[in-house]
Each structure stands twice: as C-alpha cells, then as structure tokens.
Design an enzyme around this catalytic site. Structure first.
Site, PDB file in Angstrom:
ATOM      1  N   GLU A  33       2.433   8.237  -6.321  1.00  0.00           N
ATOM      2  CA  GLU A  33       2.859   7.515  -5.125  1.00  0.00           C
ATOM      3  C   GLU A  33       2.487   8.258  -3.845  1.00  0.00           C
ATOM      4  O   GLU A  33       2.079   7.650  -2.864  1.00  0.00           O
ATOM      5  CB  GLU A  33       4.370   7.248  -5.165  1.00  0.00           C
ATOM      6  CG  GLU A  33       4.789   6.213  -6.199  1.00  0.00           C
ATOM      7  CD  GLU A  33       4.135   4.854  -5.975  1.00  0.00           C
ATOM      8  OE1 GLU A  33       3.699   4.570  -4.843  1.00  0.00           O
ATOM      9  OE2 GLU A  33       4.058   4.071  -6.931  1.00  0.00           O
ATOM     10  N   TYR A 116       9.671   3.271   1.145  1.00  0.00           N
ATOM     11  CA  TYR A 116       8.749   2.680   0.178  1.00  0.00           C
ATOM     12  C   TYR A 116       8.672   3.536  -1.087  1.00  0.00           C
ATOM     13  O   TYR A 116       8.859   3.051  -2.206  1.00  0.00           O
ATOM     14  CB  TYR A 116       7.334   2.508   0.759  1.00  0.00           C
ATOM     15  CG  TYR A 116       6.346   2.412  -0.374  1.00  0.00           C
ATOM     16  CD1 TYR A 116       6.244   1.238  -1.113  1.00  0.00           C
ATOM     17  CD2 TYR A 116       5.619   3.533  -0.803  1.00  0.00           C
ATOM     18  CE1 TYR A 116       5.425   1.156  -2.231  1.00  0.00           C
ATOM     19  CE2 TYR A 116       4.816   3.462  -1.913  1.00  0.00           C
ATOM     20  CZ  TYR A 116       4.718   2.278  -2.613  1.00  0.00           C
ATOM     21  OH  TYR A 116       3.936   2.212  -3.726  1.00  0.00           O
ATOM     22  N   ASP A 134       5.393  -2.014   0.798  1.00  0.00           N
ATOM     23  CA  ASP A 134       4.205  -1.359   1.348  1.00  0.00           C
ATOM     24  C   ASP A 134       3.376  -2.416   2.090  1.00  0.00           C
ATOM     25  O   ASP A 134       3.830  -3.537   2.285  1.00  0.00           O
ATOM     26  CB  ASP A 134       3.396  -0.703   0.229  1.00  0.00           C
ATOM     27  CG  ASP A 134       2.682  -1.736  -0.610  1.00  0.00           C
ATOM     28  OD1 ASP A 134       3.198  -2.860  -0.748  1.00  0.00           O
ATOM     29  OD2 ASP A 134       1.587  -1.438  -1.125  1.00  0.00           O
TER      30      ASP A 134
END
Length: 343
Positions: A33, A116, A134
């Site tokens: 991520e 996020y 996102d």
DNA sequence: TAGTCGTGGCC
DNA sequence: TGGCCAAGACT
C-alpha cells in the site's frame, strides 16, 4: 443486482494476479500500500518484489539503515514514503513489540498511514468493513452516483467515505475495496473510460445523465515553480564529490553532486572564491509535480589535494564509482552516472 | 488548509 | 508538446 455484488463478481473473474494478493500478512499488505501510493501498479510491482525479498519481515526492515532503504526505493519518487516506512518499521518493532496494529484506529497512528491506507490494510488483512477511498474510488463513485462534489475540497473525503460505508460489502470488505480500485484503474479510467464493458453500466448514473466525461470534478490546480540547478562533477582520477541532501526539499536524504541553485554559476563561484574551470557536460530539464528543474552538469578535473580541499569547502564526501551502489540518487543523478560509466 | 513531495505513461 | 494523473500523506 446490487452495486457491490456486481463489482465483486466482476473482480472474481477479472482481477489481476498481483504478488501482494497471495497472502494476508499485514506487513506485506502495508508494504504494498505504501509503495502504491500515487504510483501505478506497473511501476510499483518490481519495487514491491525487491522489498519483500530483501526485507521479508518488519524486523528485517527495522534492522536496515535508512540509506539502504532509500537505495532500494531509488527511482520510485516521493521518498518520504520510504523514510516513513522505515521509521514505522522501527516503531512497530521497538514500541509495539513487533506486532502490527490490527484495526483502522491503531493503523491510523502509524506515520505514513492515512485514512486510505489504514482502511485498505484494515479491510484486506483484518476484514474490517471500512471503505478505502483513493483516486479510483473518487472517480468510480463520482460517476456511478453522479456526484458533483469537488474532490479537491476538504469535505469530499468525508462525503465519499460515508458513501463508501453504505455500499461496501461487509462480508468481503477487502475484496470490495480492491474491486473498486481495480475497476477505477482498468475500466472507469480518467480519459476514455471503457463504459461498454463496465459491469455496472446499466445502473451508472453518469452514463444516464451523460456526465461521465465531466466527473469527477477537481478544481485544484498545481503551481509549477522554475528552478535552476548546477551540479558540479568535480573529479580527481576515479574519485569525485557527493553530498547528502539534508534540507526539507526534494530528494531529502538522497545524495547528489555539490549543487548551486543560481541563475549564474560564474557569479556564484566568484562569491565563494572558487577558482574552477568548468566544462558543461550535460544539460536537461527534469519535471516534477510542482517544479520544473533546469539542470546543468558541469565537470571539473582537479588533483587529489584540491579535491580534498574542495570536499571541505563544499561540505561533501569523496567517493568513487564503486561506492555508488550504496548511495541513493535522484533520477537525474542516476541517469548521469549510467551514461558516464556506460561501456 | 494549501503547498509540497517524484517519476513515468498516456493522449 | 504539455497537461493530467497515478492504490496519498504530511506540515
């Protein structure tokens, strides 16, 4: 059928086989991520594989030096991600007993992890039903629900987060979030979206209202600053000068040649009482999101004593080509060296 | 909160 | 070519 069941069916059939989807290790999910923030899968994948291979666990990452982490990150950009990644790895090992936080609230406390990323990790690794909003989610939701909220406004995040909470599949939150992103990245793309093959085109409100090309609405524009960089490749035989960028500026904690930022390199040298005969070796412009850099590489050949003298004056290190493998470099420096040492 | 932080691909 | 944008976060 409902929105979430349609995109999950589509996802089950069309999802890409990406390396971080082979397990639920929160460390690896987190790593992927961070790497993928503002970064395309195509660009980030090789970096993910290298990091996962070099640092298989959070303890391995915590043991490394920041310079080593930045070197592995070299070329990916947004280097604060790498610095925060390393900082957080040490924090988890030293303060959290090596145990990764297991919910959104605690994940949010980690440096480099925002709403996020916390939602993405919480949903994918721990099945917490929170939407990961996102750029893909902004676009897909804005179009599907025909929402004209300015996504660069501060309220937009909250608005879309609340919306996402209502449509997320509580039974498969991780897959749902990834399905939304995958849809945004491959079908509901910014320009020329592939509405013809979209699994939710029947119920898409933007298609019905013919607003697909208008959405999402984004008002904020970036201001681009012009800067002039003069890099000095001062060499004595195999050795040259290099300097760590410690100030809060682009490429923080990476290394480059001694640098003068000025309109007139001659005037600058005069002011510093430096008597160097410079040859222009290379010139290019380098585009960053908020800056347009005009870069000139100057070369000066000196003897070893003078190199030592200049290293002190310019607060630089003396190194040779072989040592470069340990020094994280900005892209223009990397390209310069690769040309210089090309066979 | 508005500015800042990289690099590369696409049209 | 230049502008936009990408699995955003920090200050």
């Amino acid at each position: 059928m409902t929105f979430n069941s349609l995109i999950l069916i589509w996802f089950d059939k069309n999802k890409r086989n990406l390396p971080w989807r082979q397990h639920k290790d929160p460390y690896k999910i987190w790593l992927s991520e961070i790497i993928l923030q503002q970064t395309r899968v195509a660009q980030g994948t090789a970096y993910y594989l290298r990091f996962a291979d070099t640092f298989p666990t959070v303890r391995d990452l915590a043991k490394a030096d920041e310079t080593e982490v930045l070197k592995l990150w070299q070329g990916l950009g947004y280097y604060s991600r790498a610095r925060n990644l390393h900082f957080t790895a040490k924090h988890i090992v030293n303060e959290l007993n090596g145990i990764f936080p297991e919910n959104f609230k605690d994940l949010m406390k980690l440096k480099g992890v925002g709403e996020y990323t916390a939602a993405a990790i919480a949903s994918i690794a721990f099945d917490e039903a929170l939407p990961a909003i996102d750029g893909n989610a902004f676009r897909l939701y804005a179009r599907y629900f025909n929402i004209h909220v300015d996504i660069s406004s501060p309220q937009a995040k909250k608005y879309f987060f609340e919306l996402g909470k209502q449509v997320i599949d509580p039974n498969r939150p991780g897959d749902f979030n990834q399905a939304v992103m995958e849809m945004g990245a491959t079908i509901c793309v910014p320009v020329n979206p592939k509405c013809g093959i979209c699994p939710v085109n029947n119920s898409c409100e933007a298609i019905a209202q013919k607003t697909v090309e208008l959405l999402p609405i984004k008002s904020k524009k970036v201001k681009v600053k012009q800067r002039n960089f003069h890099f000095l490749d001062i060499t004595a035989g195999e050795k040259f000068l290099i300097k760590k960028r410690i100030e809060n500026d682009v490429w923080k904690n990476l290394y480059n040649f001694p640098l003068f930022e000025t309109d007139s390199i001659d005037q600058q040298l005069e002011e510093l009482n430096l008597n160097l005969s410079l040859i222009k070796e290379h010139e290019e412009k380098h585009i960053l999101t908020h800056q347009r850099l005009q870069i000139v590489f100057w070369k000066a050949n000196v003897d070893e004593a003078e190199l030592k003298n200049l290293a002190e004056k310019l607060d630089s290190e003396i190194i040779s080509q072989k040592e470069l493998e340990k020094y994280p470099l900005p892209r223009p420096m990397e390209k310069y060296f690769s040309k210089k040492y090309k066979v």
